[in-house]
Design an enzyme around this catalytic site. Structure first.
Site, PDB file in Angstrom:
ATOM      1  N   HIS A  17     -28.323 -52.502 -25.198  1.00  0.00           N
ATOM      2  CA  HIS A  17     -29.102 -52.224 -26.425  1.00  0.00           C
ATOM      3  C   HIS A  17     -28.309 -52.669 -27.658  1.00  0.00           C
ATOM      4  O   HIS A  17     -28.858 -53.266 -28.584  1.00  0.00           O
ATOM      5  CB  HIS A  17     -29.379 -50.717 -26.574  1.00  0.00           C
ATOM      6  CG  HIS A  17     -30.241 -50.124 -25.511  1.00  0.00           C
ATOM      7  ND1 HIS A  17     -29.884 -49.016 -24.796  1.00  0.00           N
ATOM      8  CD2 HIS A  17     -31.479 -50.485 -25.060  1.00  0.00           C
ATOM      9  CE1 HIS A  17     -30.855 -48.706 -23.948  1.00  0.00           C
ATOM     10  NE2 HIS A  17     -31.819 -49.582 -24.078  1.00  0.00           N
ATOM     11  N   LYS A  41     -40.683 -41.456 -18.846  1.00  0.00           N
ATOM     12  CA  LYS A  41     -39.247 -41.154 -18.757  1.00  0.00           C
ATOM     13  C   LYS A  41     -38.962 -39.654 -18.785  1.00  0.00           C
ATOM     14  O   LYS A  41     -39.699 -38.884 -19.395  1.00  0.00           O
ATOM     15  CB  LYS A  41     -38.519 -41.786 -19.954  1.00  0.00           C
ATOM     16  CG  LYS A  41     -38.671 -43.297 -20.048  1.00  0.00           C
ATOM     17  CD  LYS A  41     -37.565 -44.020 -19.331  1.00  0.00           C
ATOM     18  CE  LYS A  41     -37.899 -45.473 -19.038  1.00  0.00           C
ATOM     19  NZ  LYS A  41     -37.565 -46.408 -20.068  1.00  0.00           N
ATOM     20  N   ARG A  90     -34.317 -57.934 -19.523  1.00  0.00           N
ATOM     21  CA  ARG A  90     -33.201 -58.169 -18.599  1.00  0.00           C
ATOM     22  C   ARG A  90     -33.621 -58.944 -17.365  1.00  0.00           C
ATOM     23  O   ARG A  90     -32.833 -59.662 -16.769  1.00  0.00           O
ATOM     24  CB  ARG A  90     -32.606 -56.823 -18.149  1.00  0.00           C
ATOM     25  CG  ARG A  90     -31.916 -56.054 -19.243  1.00  0.00           C
ATOM     26  CD  ARG A  90     -31.666 -54.642 -18.813  1.00  0.00           C
ATOM     27  NE  ARG A  90     -32.934 -53.986 -18.513  1.00  0.00           N
ATOM     28  CZ  ARG A  90     -33.071 -52.727 -18.152  1.00  0.00           C
ATOM     29  NH1 ARG A  90     -32.012 -51.966 -17.995  1.00  0.00           N
ATOM     30  NH2 ARG A  90     -34.259 -52.204 -17.922  1.00  0.00           N
ATOM     31  N   SER A 128     -30.173 -47.615 -18.626  1.00  0.00           N
ATOM     32  CA  SER A 128     -29.992 -46.218 -19.043  1.00  0.00           C
ATOM     33  C   SER A 128     -30.212 -45.279 -17.859  1.00  0.00           C
ATOM     34  O   SER A 128     -29.531 -44.268 -17.726  1.00  0.00           O
ATOM     35  CB  SER A 128     -30.969 -45.864 -20.156  1.00  0.00           C
ATOM     36  OG  SER A 128     -30.699 -46.608 -21.306  1.00  0.00           O
TER      37      SER A 128
HETATM   38  O1  PNS Z   1     -36.631 -47.833 -23.703  1.00  0.00           O
HETATM   39  P1  PNS Z   1     -38.020 -47.721 -23.153  1.00  0.00           P
HETATM   40  O2  PNS Z   1     -38.227 -46.375 -22.493  1.00  0.00           O
HETATM   41  O3  PNS Z   1     -38.398 -48.860 -22.267  1.00  0.00           O
HETATM   42  O4  PNS Z   1     -38.992 -47.776 -24.423  1.00  0.00           O
HETATM   43  C1  PNS Z   1     -40.392 -47.661 -24.257  1.00  0.00           C
HETATM   44  C2  PNS Z   1     -41.009 -47.310 -25.608  1.00  0.00           C
HETATM   45  C3  PNS Z   1     -40.444 -45.999 -26.095  1.00  0.00           C
HETATM   46  C4  PNS Z   1     -40.707 -48.423 -26.599  1.00  0.00           C
HETATM   47  C5  PNS Z   1     -42.549 -47.214 -25.395  1.00  0.00           C
HETATM   48  O5  PNS Z   1     -42.833 -46.267 -24.413  1.00  0.00           O
HETATM   49  C6  PNS Z   1     -43.270 -46.857 -26.698  1.00  0.00           C
HETATM   50  O6  PNS Z   1     -43.574 -47.722 -27.475  1.00  0.00           O
HETATM   51  N1  PNS Z   1     -43.497 -45.538 -26.887  1.00  0.00           N
HETATM   52  C7  PNS Z   1     -44.151 -45.016 -28.072  1.00  0.00           C
HETATM   53  C8  PNS Z   1     -45.515 -44.422 -27.694  1.00  0.00           C
HETATM   54  C9  PNS Z   1     -46.522 -45.537 -27.530  1.00  0.00           C
HETATM   55  O7  PNS Z   1     -46.862 -46.253 -28.445  1.00  0.00           O
HETATM   56  N2  PNS Z   1     -47.002 -45.687 -26.265  1.00  0.00           N
HETATM   57  C10 PNS Z   1     -47.933 -46.738 -25.902  1.00  0.00           C
HETATM   58  C11 PNS Z   1     -47.166 -47.960 -25.452  1.00  0.00           C
HETATM   59  S1  PNS Z   1     -48.270 -49.221 -24.947  1.00  0.00           S
END
Ligand code: PNS
Length: 159
Positions: A17, A41, A90, A128
């Site tokens: 990150h 998650k 990745r 992570s």
């Molecule tokens: O590090 P991650 O867990 O891959 O990040 C994913 C994240 C947090 C960027 C994604 O889940 C997100 O955008 N969450 C915010 C809520 C949202 O908008 N959800 C719809 C995504 S299509």
């Protein structure tokens, strides 16, 4: 003024990150690292703990700001007038996951654009999820996360 949002769970923030943040900080005037929430998650650090840890690590970048948000990413994007999102990739698994999210985000808010940065090969194995597993089994995290983040996880373990 070119702004970009780099959203993620950052549970915890890894060297992978950090490399993306550094690369974005060289290309954009302002980078907002957005600590977000994903239903897929399970978190070890809550959103405030993650924000504090990431803020400490990002202090060295003068054009990087850290924020936390529990809600739809596109709503944050609209409210803050930043229509560029950045994500790190990745491998092919990340690509598939990100492509679906990209389609969802674009359908919700067509003006949003997402930029994908390919991870450096030497960092592309760091996840992570595996860092959390290593932490839960008492392993050394030095090669995977910045020392500020490692300290935060250790502090959490002792609670
Ligand atoms: O590090 P991650 O867990 O891959 O990040 C994913 C994240 C947090 C960027 C994604 O889940 C997100 O955008 N969450 C915010 C809520 C949202 O908008 N959800 C719809 C995504 S299509």
């Amino acid at each position: 003024m070119q702004k970009v949002i780099y959203p993620g769970s950052f549970d915890p923030l890894t060297f992978g990150h950090l490399d993306i943040i550094e690369r974005l900080s060289r290309q954009f005037d302002e980078v907002v690292v957005l600590i977000s929430w994903s239903s897929q998650k399970k978190y070890i650090l809550d959103i405030i703990e993650r924000k504090t840890a990431v803020t400490k690590v990002c202090q060295k970048f003068s054009n990087v700001r850290v924020d936390a948000f529990e809600g739809l990413l596109v709503e944050y994007v609209k409210k803050n007038n930043i229509n560029m999102i950045a994500k790190g990739l990745r491998n092919a698994r990340d690509y598939e996951y990100e492509m679906t999210m990209d389609h969802m985000n674009k359908t919700l808010f067509p003006d949003v654009e997402t930029l994908y940065l390919i991870s450096r090969p030497e960092l592309s194995f760091i996840s992570s999820t595996l860092v959390k597993e290593i932490a839960s089994l008492g392993g050394d995290l030095k090669k995977f996360v910045p020392s500020e983040v490692e300290a935060y996880i250790k502090k959490k373990d002792k609670k």
